[in-house]
Design a protein around this motif. Structure first.
Motif: not given
Lengths: 208, 766
Positions: B636-640, B661-673
């Motif tokens: 899992l990749v959580l990308a800013c 094998f990777v699944r990327v999910i964009p996030v608003r900011c890493l702070g929101s993780v």
């Protein structure tokens, strides 16, 4: 120290930069140097002389009159024009170097053993007598620059070269007797005299 | 909008997607697993025909939210913009086919990747709603400018000319500030050869004549509170006799802080004899001498003698790591010294027609810095006028004006006997109280006292230094704009220079970073534009930078809240307060929509309409996790979305391949993780998690200032969670990524794939 030298030193006391601006050919450009050092890095003679052009310019601003004028640095310039071609401020560095050399010579501050200074004098004497360079006489006078014995030695060493040049008509032996000259020799001499007069008068006036 | 969720899934076959992927299969996945109402594919979805197909379904009521499986969410935003309809973008182009090799061997895993992304899109859309403005406030077209120097005056005139009401508050009794004390300033126009008038008088006149501008002299802000669009400010004026009038209250839409700078205290420079020698002066004092001379010969303070040789000492107490010195370059002093040397040269020239070298001026510098378009021309003009420049470090100036320095070109010590020595001492920002530092110090003191230990004198000294507040904000987070380094007000240096951490309050001029008058004016203009934007956006309930225009804002589920106040503590923008019962109070207009509060909340009660714990959490869970013996791990990749996600897109445009094998999910900011996402991912069988955010620290690039830093702190504690799950710590990695790291991001993903290869698959596959 010559009287003229003393007079100028007194006149411009503490402001050698102004002395250079007033009396040295293209000397007014020295203040525009931004000390980037490109000239120093570009000079093929760089490792062989005391101060690079960059340092000479800085020394002028730092009032190092004696050190600059008695230096052998400007005499080492071979006029390759690398520095002029590369200077980002487009300063005529080669010309300034020659201007400084001429000024030092006028004030009688040239290092006594400096060979290029000697050569320069020989060249000037040769050229100014008839308005044309007499290569044969210039070569001979260069051989004997440091005395008779050394002159003979140098001539012997270059014997073969000389004969080959004669054979291929690269050297005219009749130049030894008189040699060729400009058409109006007296006019030429008058011109040089007038130019020297103007130059002398300016510097004379600046020294007062 | 109908209550029933009817999702339309639209799969694009253009850009080679149709050839590379089995789109029929994707349609089937959307229908069977994603439970969408409509699933269609189209050869050219972003074309007019494709868009019309989607719009028709929306209009006929067949779909009330859409999943678009095509290119990255950063592409074709104009085509796929269906207002009022929640939209989820499934990235099959940059996210799948462009990062996978086109061969039979890779076909299976590539198709699986696309299928998972479709599942994720269908899961996300169920938890998205269309954000609407809260209509919390109206539009207040009134800008407050704090500080009447050149920055503040420029800001005021710019705002007034744009049609906004302006209140300009100045502490002293005149407008002009530091620039008003100058004789002239460095040129701002070609040919950049001579000093020019400061223009302060004209500017002040313009402001006085403008009926949109109210000027408050001898005044300070005794209180300010509120949010963009509705600041309430109290202005207190003091009279000549020291008494103060009753404070006036005004309301304004945004605030520009142009509180300027103060000159460094040259008394600290004992090596330069400043306090003992009257003829050793600062640049500002030189301006006063030039003003007094007004074009005539400049006379030195001690005996009134006309100066003959003036030495300028650059970087006096600046760019130095010595105790008490300024570590930074003040940016204007080289040009200022050239300008002041010209005062002398120009005067001398007038006196002695033709010869310009009668007054000698020497500028001693270590690095000459002449910023701005005309800087180099101005330097050249100085040389042309005969100003002497020498590269050297000054070690001492004695009482008689002998300046000792080491010449860095000639490599020797030298001394110049000067009539007058001018020190370029630099500027200190007038940025108000450093609340963070104050809290830190008092906490230190309280703790030491509690432990019955002696409080060190330097701590007590620092506490004792009185600092006046500029804004007197009534925010829970402190009275002034936060500071970053060397006391300058914090602003995002690269991307949003005027945007501070207090939304609607903009910093301009030397309070933000060292600068000269021209830069200060440019700064003022920029800050004014942002202040205007803040007013207009606040009126519409929209966010300010960097999510300008965003209508979503966080809300919380009150019954779940434990009043822990972590959201309030972690919000980088001071947008959250709390009520008498200790529940958070959101200040929508101050909120920048980063979601740091959502990431911080330990009980996960905070959410946005279109971005929540569920909207991401359900995507994580929607992925198909093959069992252990398939040897297909899942990362899992959580990308800013600000830097890391664009970097991944650009890597894809360059066809840099990475693991399937990777699944990327964009996030608003890493702070929101929120750490729950990580725990859930690991629990549901993911083998590794990679977080990509922006650079943190003093030279941060995080678009929300503290978000990335928060994420790093939270993730440093994730090791405990991993331990309770009996998992290796290497399974979670946090990286700082810049938008330019297009070679590096695929490597980071592949590195994690390699790590999983080495440590083995997760045991949590069911």
């Amino acid at each position: 120290m010559s009287d003229l030298n003393q007079a100028l030193a007194d006149k411009y006391k503490g402001n050698f930069l102004k002395e250079v601006i007033d009396n040295v050919e293209e000397g007014d450009r020295v203040q525009m140097c931004m000390q980037c050092g490109v000239c120093a890095g570009s000079c093929p003679m760089g490792p062989h002389w005391e101060h690079t052009p960059q340092k000479i310019f800085m020394m002028i601003r730092a009032n190092k009159r004696e050190a600059v004028l008695a230096s052998d640095s400007m005499w080492m310039c071979t006029s390759c024009y690398n520095c002029i071609a590369r200077c980002p401020r487009e300063l005529p560095i080669t010309h300034i170097m020659h201007g400084l050399a001429t000024y030092a010579k006028r004030l009688n501050l040239v290092p006594k053993t400096q060979p290029t200074a000697k050569f320069a004098q020989l060249f000037w004497n040769n050229l100014s007598s008839k308005g044309r360079v007499n290569e044969l006489k210039l070569g001979i006078s260069l051989y004997f620059m440091n005395g008779f014995g050394e002159g003979v030695k140098t001539a012997m060493a270059n014997q073969k070269l000389g004969l080959n040049m004669l054979k291929t008509k690269r050297m005219a032996i009749n130049e030894a007797w008189g040699g060729h000259s400009v058409k109006d020799k007296s006019g030429f001499h008058a011109m040089l005299k007038k130019a020297a007069e103007i130059e002398n008068d300016t510097i004379e006036a600046n020294s007062k | 909008m109908a209550d029933e969720i009817k999702t339309g899934a639209y799969i694009c076959k253009g850009c080679d997607l149709g050839n590379r992927l089995n789109t029929d299969q994707l349609e089937m996945i959307a229908t069977r697993e994603g439970r969408v109402a409509v699933a269609k594919s189209h050869d050219f979805l972003c074309g007019a025909e494709g868009v019309k197909m989607i719009q028709d379904d929306i209009d006929s009521g067949e779909a009330n939210r859409v999943v678009i499986a095509a290119c990255s969410r950063r592409a074709k935003t104009d085509a796929f913009s269906f207002s009022e309809i929640p939209t989820s973008r499934v990235n099959l182009r940059e996210g799948v086919i462009w990062v996978r090799p086109e061969d039979d061997e890779s076909q299976e895993t590539t198709q699986e990747m696309a299928e998972d992304y479709v599942r994720m899109g269908c899961a996300e859309i169920k938890f998205m709603a269309t954000p609407k403005a809260s209509e919390e406030q109206g539009t207040n077209r009134h800008v407050l400018v704090v500080g009447g120097g050149i920055t503040g005056m420029t800001a005021a005139i710019e705002a007034a000319r744009a049609g906004y009401q302006v209140s300009l508050v100045e502490k002293s009794d005149t407008l002009g500030g530091t620039t008003g004390q100058l004789y002239k300033r460095a040129p701002t126009r070609a040919p950049y050869a001579d000093p020019e008038d400061t223009g302060v008088t004209e500017l002040a006149k313009m402001l006085e004549d403008d009926d949109k501008v109210s000027i408050y002299l001898n005044s300070v802000l005794s209180s300010s509170d509120g949010a963009p669009g509705r600041f309430d400010v109290e202005i207190s004026a003091s009279n000549a006799d020291g008494s103060t009038d009753a404070a006036q209250t005004i309301s304004c839409g945004s605030i520009i802080q142009a509180s300027g700078q103060i000159e460094y205290d040259a008394n600290k420079l004992t090596e330069f004899s400043y306090s003992e020698a009257p003829d050793v002066i600062t640049q500002l004092e030189m301006e006063a001498l030039a003003k007094a001379a007004d074009g005539g010969a400049i006379k030195r303070p001690s005996d009134g003698k006309e100066v003959q040789h003036v030495v300028f000492v650059q970087c006096a107490g600046q760019r130095s790591d010595k105790e008490g010195h300024l570590s930074y370059c003040s940016g204007h002093c080289c040009n200022t010294s050239i300008k002041q040397a010209m005062y002398l040269k120009d005067n001398a020239e007038k006196a002695a027609e033709g010869s310009s070298i009668d007054v000698q001026t020497t500028i001693l510098f270590t690095d000459l810095r002449t910023p701005g378009a005309g800087g180099e021309d101005f330097y050249r003009s100085g040389q042309n006028k005969g100003v002497t420049f020498r590269k050297g470090t000054v070690s001492a100036v004695d009482k008689n004006g002998n300046v000792t320095f080491s010449d860095l070109i000639l490599d020797e010590e030298d001394t110049i006997d000067a009539d007058l020595v001018v020190l370029a001492t630099g500027m200190i920002p007038n940025s108000g109280r450093n609340n963070e530092r104050e809290d830190e110090l008092s906490a230190q003191k309280t703790q030491l006292e509690a432990e019955n230990k002696e409080v060190p004198q330097e701590v007590l000294d620092e506490i004792a230094i009185p600092v006046e507040s500029i804004l007197n904000l009534k925010y829970r987070q402190g009275s002034d704009l936060p500071q970053l380094v060397s006391g300058f007000n914090d602003s995002h240096f690269i991307c949003f220079p005027y945007e501070t951490r207090r939304t609607g309050i903009y910093a301009a001029g030397p309070t933000r970073r060292p600068m000269d008058t021209q830069q200060a004016q440019e700064d003022a203009t920029g800050a004014t534009m942002k202040a205007i934007q803040a007013i207009e956006n606040a009126g519409k309930g929209m966010a300010a930078h960097p999510r300008a225009g965003d209508l979503s804002y966080p809300s919380f589920r009150k019954e779940g809240c434990t009043q822990c106040k972590r959201c309030m503590m972690e919000c980088p923008f001071g947008a959250i307060g709390f009520d008498d019962k200790g529940f958070p109070e959101y200040n929508e207009a101050r909120c920048r929509r980063c979601g740091t509060c959502m990431g911080a909340c330990p009980v996960r009660v905070i959410s946005f309409e279109n971005y929540s714990i569920d909207s991401v959490g359900q995507q994580i869970k929607a992925c198909d996790i093959p069992d252990e013996f398939d040897e297909k791990p899942r990362l899992l990749v959580l990308a800013c979305e600000n830097d890391a996600y664009p970097a991944l897109d650009m890597a894809a445009q360059n066809r840099f391949e990475y693991s399937a094998f990777v699944r990327v999910i964009p996030v608003r900011c890493l702070g929101s993780v929120n750490t729950i996402w990580i725990t859930d991912a690991l629990n549901s069988g993911y083998d590794g998690v990679v977080l990509m955010g922006c650079k943190k620290g003093d030279d941060y690039q995080c678009h929300f200032v503290k978000g990335s830093e928060m994420a790093h702190t939270r993730m440093s504690k994730i090791a405990d969670t991993l331990q309770t799950l009996n998992l290796e710590a290497e399974r979670v990695a946090v990286h700082e990524v810049a938008i330019t790291d297009i070679h590096r991001v695929p490597e980071l993903i592949n590195d994690m794939a390699k790590t999983i290869d080495e440590i083995g698959m997760s045991p949590f596959k069911f």
